[in-house]
Scaffold this active site. Structure first.
Site, PDB file in Angstrom:
ATOM      1  N   GLU A 261       0.891  -1.171   0.000  1.00 13.45           N
ATOM      2  CA  GLU A 261       0.000   0.000   0.000  1.00 13.45           C
ATOM      3  C   GLU A 261       0.915   1.203   0.000  1.00 13.45           C
ATOM      4  OE1 GLU A 261      -1.253   3.201   1.192  1.00 13.45           O
ATOM      5  OE2 GLU A 261      -1.711   2.267   3.126  1.00 13.45           O
ATOM      6  N   CYS A 298      -2.496   7.797   4.990  1.00 15.86           N
ATOM      7  CA  CYS A 298      -2.468   7.423   3.576  1.00 15.86           C
ATOM      8  C   CYS A 298      -3.751   7.835   2.861  1.00 15.86           C
ATOM      9  CB  CYS A 298      -2.219   5.929   3.430  1.00 15.86           C
ATOM     10  SG  CYS A 298      -3.183   4.897   4.535  1.00 15.86           S
TER      11      CYS A 298
END
Length: 502
Positions: A261, A298
């Site tokens: 990720e 994120c």
């Protein structure tokens, strides 16, 4: 609190010839063992040995182990908060909440595997009299892949690190785990490892089922992803580091999946009627989401795309006013703070970029910045589409709806895309939604993407570069599928089948 500064390898606390120093925000630095290829090899070899028992254990035993880890983490709650705040500068409330998320997802996976749906069991009964050819008896079930490597994340010292979502889902699947700790919070990592070690002893699990190797260099990480016994890798971090490790996984003699990720700008598309009716409220909410945790999520919504005009100018003024109330915040590491300043300089130095709000941030602090660009500038200057990890916002003013759609089509892969809209915007939203659906793993309506629910339906992933595998998620119960593979058994006697198929 007894922090040894050692690695945990197969139940033993192991020293190293070389050490590295932590860099806490408060308190004294500590020395931690520097991981080497030899340490990684010992940990992975023990994980492979553990797989022959743990990988074939019952779901009841694995669920009890996951719950025991959660219990042991909770028992160390106050110490974890104390060392976590000292190492990262994150506030106590944030660490306490993150600890609850960490134990919550461990317990969620325990419940999930007990329900059994994750096994995706299928059975095609034999048809011996079928013409022109008989059909054999076919049974299929998901099986664990083997030892898994996990990288701790800088921005989530608990929920995405030692016993975070990658570790929880891999252990739930039946896969032993070797964690490469993040140097931003090695003490927090060790204290969680102590909790896992206590759960291993309490449950009588093979000690090789979990190891922690500390490191602030590339050697341990590269050794982990290239070790021939590692079967999959979970990673949360920067695009540059993640892509480097992904390439190593792909270049192995036997390539393995790398579930990375890697970040996202998480654009918000602010449609005309919502802008007119709720522009100020949306601006204030966006500013709060943008600066939450010093912008070190994120899912930080770094970009707003709207139509140029008086309403857009009002939105920009309201956003600048809200951001001006937010002072500098401590960032996770000196390196992250320096990277933030570098990213800000790249944005500010791009032709056609207008600075709406400036700030001063030095050392380990990060303060919000706000910029405005035209849709044409955005499309021409692709540096503006790169993630700046911190509280920096860009407002993109499209000339018309066609240019807004062109901006959507030009996006890289994202973790999230958001539509801020009122009912009168639905016709235009129907044009944008199919575009954004192809760009992101999660599509939001009238919200802000910070805050990721840990649940069955959550997807935290997306097309590259948001993640390296668009078919996976690192959050939610579907994350377990990353560490399983389907196996079909043809005409196999029942006594030789996995317990889950009998």
């Amino acid at each position: 609190m007894n922090i040894t500064g050692k690695h945990l390898i197969a139940g033993q606390w192991v020293e190293a010839e070389e050490t590295f120093a932590s860099q806490p925000v408060t308190g004294e630095a500590r020395a931690y063992a520097q991981g080497t290829r030899a340490h990684v090899d010992a940990a992975v070899s023990a994980a492979e040995d553990a797989f022959w028992s743990y990988g074939y254990s019952s779901t009841e035993a694995r669920a009890a182990f996951l719950n025991a880890i959660a219990d042991e983490i909770e028992a160390r709650g106050a110490d974890l908060t104390a060392i976590g705040t000292a190492e990262t500068g994150l506030p106590e409330a944030r660490l306490n909440g993150e600890r609850g998320r960490t134990t919550g997802q461990l317990r969620l996976f325990a419940s999930h595997i007990l329900e059994g749906a994750y096994l995706d069991r299928r059975h095609d009964e034999a048809l011996p009299d079928r013409a022109p050819l008989p059909r054999p008896d076919l049974k299929m079930v998901q099986r664990p892949v083997g030892p898994v490597g996990v990288f701790g994340a800088s921005n989530f010292p608990l929920a995405f690190s030692t016993a975070g979502g990658d570790t929880a889902s891999a252990l739930a699947a039946g896969c032993p785990v070797v964690v490469k700790g993040h140097p931003a919070h090695p003490g927090t990592a060790e204290l969680v490892a102590q909790a896992i070690a206590a759960a291993i002893e309490r449950c009588g699990v093979h000690p090789g089922v979990f190891s922690l190797v500390q490191s602030n260099s590339r050697e341990a990480g590269e050794a982990l992803v290239t070790h021939p016994l590692i079967q999959a890798v979970g990673f949360t971090g920067s695009l540059a580091a993640g892509r480097s490790l992904f390439d190593l996984c792909a270049a192995r003699p036997t390539p393995i999946p790398f579930y990375g990720e890697l970040g996202s700008i998480n654009p918000t598309f602010l449609l005309p009627q919502a802008l007119k009716a709720r522009g100020q409220a949306i601006a204030e909410g966006w500013a709060g989401s943008l600066t939450m945790g010093a912008g070190q999520f994120c899912t930080n919504p770094g970009v707003v795309v709207t139509l140029a005009g008086e309403d857009a100018r009002g939105f920009a003024d309201a956003a600048a006013a809200a951001l001006s109330k937010v002072g500098p915040q401590t960032m996770l590491t000196d390196g992250i703070a320096a990277s933030y300043r570098s990213g800000r300089a790249a944005v500010a130095g791009t032709a056609g970029v207008e600075e709406l709000m400036a700030a001063t941030c030095e050392g380990r602090s990060g303060a919000p910045y706000l910029y405005r660009v035209s849709g044409k500038t955005w499309l021409d200057a692709r540096v503006l589409a790169e993630e700046v990890f911190g509280p920096l916002g860009i407002i993109v003013e499209a000339a018309d709806r066609d240019e807004m759609k062109a901006i959507a089509k030009a996006l890289h892969g994202q973790l999230t895309c958001t539509l801020q809209m009122d009912e009168a915007d639905h016709d235009f939203a129907r044009e944008l939604a199919p575009i954004l659906e192809r760009k992101a793993g999660r599509l939001l309506a009238n919200g802000f993407p910070t805050g990721v629910e840990v649940s069955d339906a959550m997807v935290h992933g997306g097309p590259y570069p948001a993640s390296t595998n668009f078919g996976a998620t690192s959050v939610g119960t579907l994350a377990i599928r990353r560490f399983l593979r389907p196996v079909c058994y043809q005409n196999m006697p029942d006594q030789l089948l996995p317990q889950e198929l009998r």
